[in-house]
Scaffold this motif. Structure first.
Motif, PDB file in Angstrom:
ATOM      1  N   LEU A 138      23.764 -28.050  16.755  1.00 14.00           N
ATOM      2  CA  LEU A 138      24.416 -28.574  15.561  1.00 14.00           C
ATOM      3  C   LEU A 138      25.231 -27.472  14.883  1.00 14.00           C
ATOM      4  O   LEU A 138      26.372 -27.697  14.466  1.00 14.00           O
ATOM      5  CB  LEU A 138      23.359 -29.137  14.603  1.00 14.00           C
ATOM      6  N   LEU A 139      24.650 -26.280  14.797  1.00 11.97           N
ATOM      7  CA  LEU A 139      25.389 -25.149  14.223  1.00 11.97           C
ATOM      8  C   LEU A 139      26.612 -24.825  15.071  1.00 11.97           C
ATOM      9  O   LEU A 139      27.688 -24.530  14.535  1.00 11.97           O
ATOM     10  CB  LEU A 139      24.474 -23.922  14.120  1.00 11.97           C
ATOM     11  N   THR A 140      26.466 -24.900  16.383  1.00 11.08           N
ATOM     12  CA  THR A 140      27.597 -24.666  17.279  1.00 11.08           C
ATOM     13  C   THR A 140      28.718 -25.668  17.018  1.00 11.08           C
ATOM     14  O   THR A 140      29.902 -25.313  16.971  1.00 11.08           O
ATOM     15  CB  THR A 140      27.157 -24.772  18.752  1.00 11.08           C
ATOM     16  N   ALA A 141      28.342 -26.939  16.836  1.00 17.12           N
ATOM     17  CA  ALA A 141      29.332 -27.975  16.554  1.00 17.12           C
ATOM     18  C   ALA A 141      30.108 -27.647  15.281  1.00 17.12           C
ATOM     19  O   ALA A 141      31.341 -27.798  15.220  1.00 17.12           O
ATOM     20  CB  ALA A 141      28.647 -29.331  16.419  1.00 17.12           C
ATOM     21  N   LEU A 160      28.170 -21.544   6.784  1.00 20.86           N
ATOM     22  CA  LEU A 160      27.490 -21.580   8.076  1.00 20.86           C
ATOM     23  C   LEU A 160      26.299 -20.633   8.106  1.00 20.86           C
ATOM     24  O   LEU A 160      25.267 -20.934   8.726  1.00 20.86           O
ATOM     25  CB  LEU A 160      28.482 -21.242   9.191  1.00 20.86           C
ATOM     26  N   ALA A 161      26.423 -19.482   7.457  1.00 20.26           N
ATOM     27  CA  ALA A 161      25.302 -18.548   7.399  1.00 20.26           C
ATOM     28  C   ALA A 161      24.124 -19.169   6.654  1.00 20.26           C
ATOM     29  O   ALA A 161      22.958 -19.006   7.050  1.00 20.26           O
ATOM     30  CB  ALA A 161      25.738 -17.252   6.711  1.00 20.26           C
ATOM     31  N   ARG A 162      24.418 -19.903   5.599  1.00 22.63           N
ATOM     32  CA  ARG A 162      23.347 -20.547   4.831  1.00 22.63           C
ATOM     33  C   ARG A 162      22.710 -21.686   5.626  1.00 22.63           C
ATOM     34  O   ARG A 162      21.481 -21.861   5.603  1.00 22.63           O
ATOM     35  CB  ARG A 162      23.917 -21.072   3.504  1.00 22.63           C
ATOM     36  N   VAL A 163      23.519 -22.455   6.351  1.00 20.47           N
ATOM     37  CA  VAL A 163      22.983 -23.522   7.193  1.00 20.47           C
ATOM     38  C   VAL A 163      22.046 -22.932   8.250  1.00 20.47           C
ATOM     39  O   VAL A 163      20.946 -23.441   8.484  1.00 20.47           O
ATOM     40  CB  VAL A 163      24.116 -24.321   7.866  1.00 20.47           C
ATOM     41  N   ALA A 164      22.482 -21.838   8.885  1.00 20.50           N
ATOM     42  CA  ALA A 164      21.652 -21.181   9.902  1.00 20.50           C
ATOM     43  C   ALA A 164      20.335 -20.708   9.305  1.00 20.50           C
ATOM     44  O   ALA A 164      19.270 -20.814   9.934  1.00 20.50           O
ATOM     45  CB  ALA A 164      22.413 -20.002  10.512  1.00 20.50           C
ATOM     46  N   GLU A 165      20.392 -20.198   8.082  1.00 20.98           N
ATOM     47  CA  GLU A 165      19.173 -19.739   7.405  1.00 20.98           C
ATOM     48  C   GLU A 165      18.228 -20.904   7.155  1.00 20.98           C
ATOM     49  O   GLU A 165      17.013 -20.799   7.403  1.00 20.98           O
ATOM     50  CB  GLU A 165      19.554 -19.065   6.087  1.00 20.98           C
ATOM     51  N   ILE A 166      18.760 -22.017   6.671  1.00 25.63           N
ATOM     52  CA  ILE A 166      17.920 -23.199   6.415  1.00 25.63           C
ATOM     53  C   ILE A 166      17.329 -23.722   7.713  1.00 25.63           C
ATOM     54  O   ILE A 166      16.167 -24.154   7.753  1.00 25.63           O
ATOM     55  CB  ILE A 166      18.745 -24.291   5.719  1.00 25.63           C
ATOM     56  N   PHE A 167      18.099 -23.676   8.791  1.00 17.45           N
ATOM     57  CA  PHE A 167      17.612 -24.126  10.101  1.00 17.45           C
ATOM     58  C   PHE A 167      16.563 -23.192  10.682  1.00 17.45           C
ATOM     59  O   PHE A 167      15.874 -23.545  11.639  1.00 17.45           O
ATOM     60  CB  PHE A 167      18.773 -24.243  11.079  1.00 17.45           C
ATOM     61  N   VAL A 174      22.509 -17.551  16.262  1.00 18.59           N
ATOM     62  CA  VAL A 174      23.747 -17.567  15.492  1.00 18.59           C
ATOM     63  C   VAL A 174      24.886 -16.945  16.288  1.00 18.59           C
ATOM     64  O   VAL A 174      26.015 -17.444  16.281  1.00 18.59           O
ATOM     65  CB  VAL A 174      23.557 -16.831  14.151  1.00 18.59           C
ATOM     66  N   ALA A 175      24.599 -15.868  17.019  1.00 23.38           N
ATOM     67  CA  ALA A 175      25.624 -15.215  17.833  1.00 23.38           C
ATOM     68  C   ALA A 175      26.148 -16.162  18.906  1.00 23.38           C
ATOM     69  O   ALA A 175      27.357 -16.221  19.163  1.00 23.38           O
ATOM     70  CB  ALA A 175      25.060 -13.944  18.480  1.00 23.38           C
ATOM     71  N   ARG A 176      25.252 -16.920  19.521  1.00 30.16           N
ATOM     72  CA  ARG A 176      25.682 -17.874  20.546  1.00 30.16           C
ATOM     73  C   ARG A 176      26.523 -18.990  19.927  1.00 30.16           C
ATOM     74  O   ARG A 176      27.562 -19.386  20.467  1.00 30.16           O
ATOM     75  CB  ARG A 176      24.467 -18.458  21.263  1.00 30.16           C
ATOM     76  N   ALA A 177      26.064 -19.522  18.806  1.00 29.24           N
ATOM     77  CA  ALA A 177      26.801 -20.602  18.143  1.00 29.24           C
ATOM     78  C   ALA A 177      28.174 -20.118  17.693  1.00 29.24           C
ATOM     79  O   ALA A 177      29.177 -20.820  17.846  1.00 29.24           O
ATOM     80  CB  ALA A 177      26.007 -21.114  16.938  1.00 29.24           C
ATOM     81  N   ARG A 178      28.223 -18.920  17.159  1.00 24.16           N
ATOM     82  CA  ARG A 178      29.469 -18.387  16.612  1.00 24.16           C
ATOM     83  C   ARG A 178      30.505 -18.123  17.692  1.00 24.16           C
ATOM     84  O   ARG A 178      31.709 -18.256  17.466  1.00 24.16           O
ATOM     85  CB  ARG A 178      29.177 -17.100  15.853  1.00 24.16           C
ATOM     86  N   SER A 179      30.047 -17.729  18.882  1.00 21.20           N
ATOM     87  CA  SER A 179      30.976 -17.340  19.942  1.00 21.20           C
ATOM     88  C   SER A 179      31.395 -18.499  20.828  1.00 21.20           C
ATOM     89  O   SER A 179      32.328 -18.359  21.624  1.00 21.20           O
ATOM     90  CB  SER A 179      30.359 -16.241  20.808  1.00 21.20           C
ATOM     91  N   ALA A 180      30.741 -19.653  20.716  1.00 24.70           N
ATOM     92  CA  ALA A 180      31.106 -20.805  21.545  1.00 24.70           C
ATOM     93  C   ALA A 180      32.539 -21.222  21.257  1.00 24.70           C
ATOM     94  O   ALA A 180      32.957 -21.334  20.109  1.00 24.70           O
ATOM     95  CB  ALA A 180      30.158 -21.974  21.278  1.00 24.70           C
ATOM     96  N   GLY A 181      33.298 -21.438  22.319  1.00 27.13           N
ATOM     97  CA  GLY A 181      34.665 -21.907  22.171  1.00 27.13           C
ATOM     98  C   GLY A 181      35.667 -20.855  21.756  1.00 27.13           C
ATOM     99  O   GLY A 181      36.809 -21.175  21.427  1.00 27.13           O
ATOM    100  N   THR A 182      35.268 -19.577  21.786  1.00 27.34           N
ATOM    101  CA  THR A 182      36.191 -18.529  21.348  1.00 27.34           C
ATOM    102  C   THR A 182      36.782 -17.749  22.508  1.00 27.34           C
ATOM    103  O   THR A 182      37.408 -16.714  22.303  1.00 27.34           O
ATOM    104  CB  THR A 182      35.477 -17.534  20.411  1.00 27.34           C
TER     105      THR A 182
END
Length: 270
Positions: A138-141, A160-167, A174-182
């Motif tokens: 979901l974070l990746t999306a 996004l950082a706050r969402v990741a923290e809540i999750f 987070v590193a994987r989600a952030r780098s997807a599609g880049t």
């Protein structure tokens, strides 16, 4: 019927409850009015589903509604919704033309709601507390949507950082989600003292695998294989990832594979 059509199923809001369920209730009101004018029947969330399939369908609906809702809240935080972000949303998540209006109603209801995004993020974190890999998807999306216009704005970064923290996601997730599609990848040169990164300033490949630089080759291989098992589309689908979001899982697999390939090159393993 696609998962998008089932969002406005008669039982969806009651099933989810909480802020997400209330949000669907608002959207259902709009859609019911539109469908009645057109003489259409509302889609039913559980039509034809056996008891065992109901929980799976419920989780799929929850994931889908969460993506739309948090994307809307992220757009509100950023202050603008670009055409590129809208087009990317439709393309990445395979929204059929006949369901665009449905998704738009949920998006608008979320964006206009006075509730903060945290209440929605907390509800979805609770629903998927046993499936952190799905929360990572979901974070990746959300990252894919945020990057659609070519930029990741400071307001989006903070959101996004706050969402990741809540999750409850760790730094590697987070590193994987952030780098997807880049476009993660590129030749590993090792010219930065062993601190090789993806082209374009992407994350450290060791961070993507969640491993220390001091890890042995065997430890790294084990970490890589573990991630492949956890992030395989079939495994994620069994935990509630809808078929329409498989492209997100595929982007994640590319990120993991690219990180492992770079480590292999840097260590002379291939």
């Amino acid at each position: 019927m696609s998962i998008w059509g089932k969002i406005i199923g008669g039982a969806a809001g009651l099933l989810l409850g909480g802020p997400l369920g209330a949000l669907i209730g608002v959207a259902v009101g709009h859609m019911a009015h539109d469908r009645n004018r057109q003489g259409d029947d509302k889609p039913r969330l559980f039509d034809g589903d056996a008891l065992g399939a109901m929980k799976e369908r419920a989780r799929q609906v929850a994931f889908t509604v969460a993506v739309v809702t948090l994307a809307a809240k992220m757009a509100k935080a950023d202050g603008v919704v670009t055409r590129a972000e809208i087009d990317a949303f439709k393309r990445i998540f395979r929204i059929p033309p006949e369901e665009v209006a449905t998704v738009g109603k949920v998006f608008d209801a979320a964006r206009q709601s006075s509730d903060g995004f945290e209440v929605y993020a907390r509800q979805i974190a609770g629903l998927f507390r046993d499936s952190p890999a799905v929360l990572e998807e979901l974070l990746t999306a959300l990252y894919l949507i945020a990057r659609a216009d070519g930029d990741l704005h400071p307001a989006e970064e903070t959101f996004l950082a706050r969402v990741a923290e809540i999750f409850g996601l760790d730094a590697a997730a987070v590193a994987r989600a952030r780098s997807a599609g880049t476009g993660y990848g590129g030749a590993g040169g090792g010219g930065d003292g062993g601190r090789s990164r993806a082209m374009g300033g992407g994350p450290d490949p060791y961070a993507v695998l969640g491993a220390a630089r001091s890890a042995s080759d065997d430890e790294l291989k084990a970490a890589y294989r573990k991630l492949l098992r956890e992030n395989h589309p079939d495994a994620l689908a069994a935990q509630g990832l809808p078929e329409e979001f498989i492209s997100v899982a595929e982007e994640k697999m590319k990120t993991i594979n690219a990180a492992w390939d770079q480590i292999q090159r840097d260590r002379g393993l291939k």
